[in-house]
Scaffold this motif. Structure first.
Motif, PDB file in Angstrom:
ATOM      1  N   PRO A 544       0.826  -1.092  -0.310  1.00  0.00           N
ATOM      2  CA  PRO A 544      -0.010  -0.096   0.081  1.00  0.00           C
ATOM      3  C   PRO A 544       1.355   1.096   0.075  1.00  0.00           C
ATOM      4  O   PRO A 544       2.035   1.108   0.240  1.00  0.00           O
ATOM      5  CB  PRO A 544      -1.101   0.104   1.589  1.00  0.00           C
ATOM      6  CG  PRO A 544      -0.060  -0.824   2.051  1.00  0.00           C
ATOM      7  CD  PRO A 544       0.927  -1.983   1.408  1.00  0.00           C
ATOM      8  N   LEU A 553      -4.903   6.567  -0.127  1.00  0.00           N
ATOM      9  CA  LEU A 553      -4.063   5.530  -1.506  1.00  0.00           C
ATOM     10  C   LEU A 553      -3.614   6.292  -1.969  1.00  0.00           C
ATOM     11  O   LEU A 553      -4.598   6.912  -3.139  1.00  0.00           O
ATOM     12  CB  LEU A 553      -4.836   4.309  -1.362  1.00  0.00           C
ATOM     13  CG  LEU A 553      -4.656   3.577   0.315  1.00  0.00           C
ATOM     14  CD1 LEU A 553      -5.009   1.811  -0.840  1.00  0.00           C
ATOM     15  CD2 LEU A 553      -3.287   3.318   0.101  1.00  0.00           C
ATOM     16  N   TYR A 570      -4.049  -0.654   3.836  1.00  0.00           N
ATOM     17  CA  TYR A 570      -4.975  -0.425   2.793  1.00  0.00           C
ATOM     18  C   TYR A 570      -6.196   0.692   3.076  1.00  0.00           C
ATOM     19  O   TYR A 570      -6.457   0.997   2.156  1.00  0.00           O
ATOM     20  CB  TYR A 570      -6.142  -1.650   1.408  1.00  0.00           C
ATOM     21  CG  TYR A 570      -4.816  -2.084   0.524  1.00  0.00           C
ATOM     22  CD1 TYR A 570      -3.084  -2.398   0.727  1.00  0.00           C
ATOM     23  CD2 TYR A 570      -5.328  -2.534  -0.683  1.00  0.00           C
ATOM     24  CE1 TYR A 570      -2.942  -3.153  -0.123  1.00  0.00           C
ATOM     25  CE2 TYR A 570      -4.516  -2.697  -1.646  1.00  0.00           C
ATOM     26  CZ  TYR A 570      -3.772  -3.010  -1.072  1.00  0.00           C
ATOM     27  OH  TYR A 570      -2.797  -4.144  -2.184  1.00  0.00           O
TER      28      TYR A 570
END
Length: 809
Positions: A544, A553, A570
């Motif tokens: 991530p 993100l 994430y």
């Protein structure tokens, strides 16, 4: 003056060199250290051997006390790997006996008090030394000498006293304290305190019987033993006519039975041993490990050298039992705090063990990792059952991050209203309720242990752990609409709870599945889990990413963005519960990113922007800095962590206000120093990848296949580079002298040019038992003289800012 010992390949043979040579070499090294003009560069490599004065180098790190250690926080550590001591001078002399198998509360076996040694402790000429090479604590003063050690072959402590008045009556007491309920017995000049209990009171209790036994005997005259109280044994006696006496206390593993017979048998064996018997083991130990001698103008390098030596010593003193002696990062075997523990003592915390496992590999001490692997391998069935019961019937193993000694995931902390539960899909969100990457990390340490030792039997017996850890990850992960694997709900260790694709899980899958495939091929195994791991490789999720200033993100295509860093999961905006740097886990311990490659700059940015800088004594900052090639960051974070947490004169740390001796920080120090000098985690040997230019170094680091790198660095330059091969193998090494051609010189003096590819990677074929010097082809051999690596025992405590090792008068 101590004699000089030199390695002869990897056998135990030693070469003695004259004291005159030692003195000359020592003066030469001092002159270089002080910046004196010298006409030659010296090397410790001669005739295929790296010559190092092992006793002298170890002695540089002895702990010196210029005053008596009257407070229990000043206790000195001793042990034989099963029985440990904390020794201090309260009430004249006090030593606490500890074992790691007095489950579930890790109860002490008692304290030994010798009031007659108060004269020594309060003497104006008092001095003491924790002699690491001999494995002894030696106190002197007022004409008295008291030497304490733990027998190597039997579980007994010994105190040898010289200089006592022969006709003066002495007393020694073996005692427990309120809250304990021992039985006391006296028979044939032996006094015994013993008790047993069952492990029934905690969630996850084993139902097994455990206990403590301590038996005391005095080797003197006119010994009289009595039960002084329900909690103590007292012995009165007179020294021998030569003013000497010995106090011996047996403290074996105990589950019940003939207490007096068991104690007496051990004491009889201990009586027949001498101090030379246990010294032989310690001398053999030190002559087998990879030694380091460090120096710098500000003396900080010497301080870290000292902490590393203490780490090697305490590892040998606590890690030779079935399970690790350390729990929650604490050196429980060295406790001086009776039965008090901050963390639930029935459980092990994996996060606080891993730096010790890693440090042992580079130090040539892989055998001391056996208790760590036993903890998980011996409990495999219990862990599998726990996984079935708490992870909705999934196959494989979810190793609880905090795991009881019997393989269950209950965390029984006194301050919790109800125990924490690890590796459970049904429980409430908690620090490690859904930390599912621990099994993968243990499995990867299995693989590294095999790579370092070439022990095929070890890999065969521990391969099921690798397989079962991978099987669980494969069962827990699901595929999204794009066919990419993800884990949810899952913890980013203790920092973020119930998030999607925590970086620890992503790194675990990306590291474990390829390692499992190679391990299976090595063992000629092919089954459904191996096939599933192969099939999963194209579906592995990306790490991530986020930017420094935004929580959201960003796509994998943005990894070269100058603001991009590795996120914790994430869900980068998840609530943070602990001070960890999850984004750096792919660097260490998962070894997916190093000091070069396409993700290096991303990882460097992540390191520089990490949220928690030197925020705990277990912080991996120095190790991760070394892995990224950041030598100055390694140096500065070592210094910061040490000045914040290394509180005790024994070199051990304190993490919380609750006093206990933490050994995890010195494990970090050891691993970082070794990684700064040499790295070999992925089949490529990197020499001096992250070493501060103002630190000089002499010493050895273990690499894969039982091979060793011998190295000397002066003012940022490599003076000596030697390779010692235990087995026939091929190694790849990044050219330590970029842009130059490199030669390999065998023990017989034959020289050959090393093949080098277009990226600067050297290839060398090593013969079993071979010893080679590596050098630039254009090296001016006539300028290199011979001078062995030497050292002198410490004479004063060491200081680093506000911290010290030892006690200053």
């Amino acid at each position: 003056m101590r004699t000089l010992h030199a390695y002869h390949s990897r056998s135990s043979k030693l070469q003695v060199i004259s004291s005159v040579t030692i003195m000359f070499a020592s003066l030469s090294m001092v002159a270089q250290h002080k910046g004196a003009v010298t006409s030659e560069v010296t090397s410790a490599w001669k005739d295929g051997t790296f010559h190092i004065d092992v006793p002298g180098i170890v002695g540089r790190s002895d702990i010196i006390l210029q005053r008596a250690n009257a407070d229990r926080t000043e206790a000195m550590p001793l042990g034989n790997g099963r029985l440990g001591l904390g020794v201090w001078s309260q009430d004249g002399y006090t030593a606490q006996l500890n074992r790691g198998d007095t489950w579930p509360s890790r109860l002490s076996l008692g304290q030994v008090v010798i009031p007659g040694l108060a004269e020594l402790a309060r003497a104006s000429d008092y001095s003491a030394r924790l002699n690491l090479y001999d494995g002894e604590f030696v106190e002197q003063g007022a004409g008295l000498t008291a030497t304490t050690y733990v027998d190597e072959s039997v579980d007994a402590m010994v105190v040898e006293v010289r200089g006592a008045v022969p006709d003066a009556v002495q007393v020694v007491e073996l005692r427990l304290w309120p809250g304990r309920t021992p039985q006391a017995m006296v028979e044939n000049r032996v006094g015994v305190l013993f008790e047993t209990w069952r492990d029934t009171n905690e969630l996850g209790a084993s139902g097994l019987t455990f206990g403590s036994l301590s038996a005391i005997r005095v080797d003197g005259r006119d010994s009289q033993v009595s039960c002084d109280s329900p909690l103590s044994i007292k012995v009165t006696f007179r020294p021998k006519v030569d003013g000497t006496f010995r106090i011996l206390v047996a403290a074996p593993e105990w589950h019940g039975g003939d207490a007096v017979g068991t104690g007496s048998s051990i004491l009889d064996k201990a009586m027949a041993l001498t101090s030379d018997d246990h010294r032989k083991w310690w001398h053999s130990f030190w002559n087998s490990v990879a030694m380091l001698k460090l120096s710098s103008s500000d003396l900080s390098a010497e301080y870290f050298e000292n902490l590393r030596a203490i780490n090697l010593f305490t590892t040998a003193a606590e890690s030779r039992d079935r399970f690790p002696g350390s729990q929650a990062g604490i050196g429980d075997l060295f406790s001086s705090f009776r039965d008090d523990h901050r963390w639930g003592p029935s459980a092990y915390w994996h996060w606080n063990l891993r730096m010790q496992v890693s440090a042992n590999l580079g130090a040539g001490m892989a055998r001391f990792n056996e208790p760590y692997f036993n903890l998980y391998n011996d409990n495999m069935d219990a862990i599998a059952q726990w996984t079935q019961n708490h992870m909705r019937g999934r196959r494989g193993i979810c190793i609880p991050e905090t795991m009881r000694f019997n393989g269950v995931g209950y965390e029984n902390e006194t301050w919790l209203k109800s125990p924490g539960i690890n590796c459970t899909e049904d429980g409430r969100p908690y620090y490690n309720a859904r930390t599912i990457s621990t099994g993968a990390e243990v499995a990867l340490w299995v693989w590294q242990q095999y790579l370092y030792t070439d022990d095929l039997g070890f890999l065969e017996s521990h391969y099921p752990l690798m397989r079962n850890a991978a099987e669980f990850l494969l069962a827990y992960a699901r595929k999204d609409s794009n066919g990419v694997l993800y884990t949810y709900p899952s913890n980013a260790h203790e920092s973020n709870w119930d998030v999607r694709n925590p970086t620890t899980d992503v790194a675990a899958m990306r590291a474990l599945f390829p390692a499992l495939i190679i391990a299976a091929a090595t063992l000629k195994v092919d089954d459904e889990v191996v096939q599933a791991a192969k099939a999963a490789l194209p579906s592995l999720p990306a790490l991530p990413l986020r930017t420094v200033d935004k929580a959201g993100l960003i796509p994998e295509t943005e990894l070269n963005n100058s603001r991009a860093i590795i996120a914790s999961s994430y869900n980068p905006d998840a609530i943070v519960h602990n001070e960890e740097n999850i984004g750096l886990e792919p660097v260490w311990p998962y070894s997916l990113i190093g000091d070069d490659g396409p993700l290096h700059e991303l990882a460097v940015r992540t390191f520089m922007q990490r949220p928690n800088k030197a925020s705990a004594d277990w912080s991996a900052d120095p190790v991760q800095a070394a892995r990224l090639g950041l030598g100055e960051e390694m140096r500065s974070t070592l210094k910061t962590i040490t000045e914040r947490y290394q509180f005790y004169p024994s070199g051990m740390a304190q993490l919380t206000a609750f006093p206990e001796f933490y050994v995890e920080q010195i494990g970090v120090v050891s691993d970082a120093l070794q990684s700064g000098l040499v790295q070999d985690y992925d089949g490529l040997v990197r020499v001096k990848p992250a070493w501060p230019d103002n630190w000089d170094a002499d010493g050895t680091v273990e690499i894969q296949h039982n091979n060793r790198i011998h190295l000397q660095i002066r003012a940022g330059k490599i003076v000596t580079l030697g390779v010692e091969a235990e087995t026939a193998s091929e190694i790849k090494m990044r050219n330590p002298w970029p842009g130059e051609t490199v030669d390999i010189v065998s023990r017989d003096g034959s020289r050959a040019r090393l093949p080098m590819d277009s990226t600067g990677i050297l290839s060398m074929e090593l013969k079993a038992g071979g010893s080679y010097r590596i050098s630039p082809s254009q090296e001016r051999k006539e300028l290199i003289g011979f001078s062995p690596v030497t050292g002198q025992p410490a004479v004063v405590p060491k200081k680093l800012g506000s911290r010290s090792i030892g006690l200053i008068r």
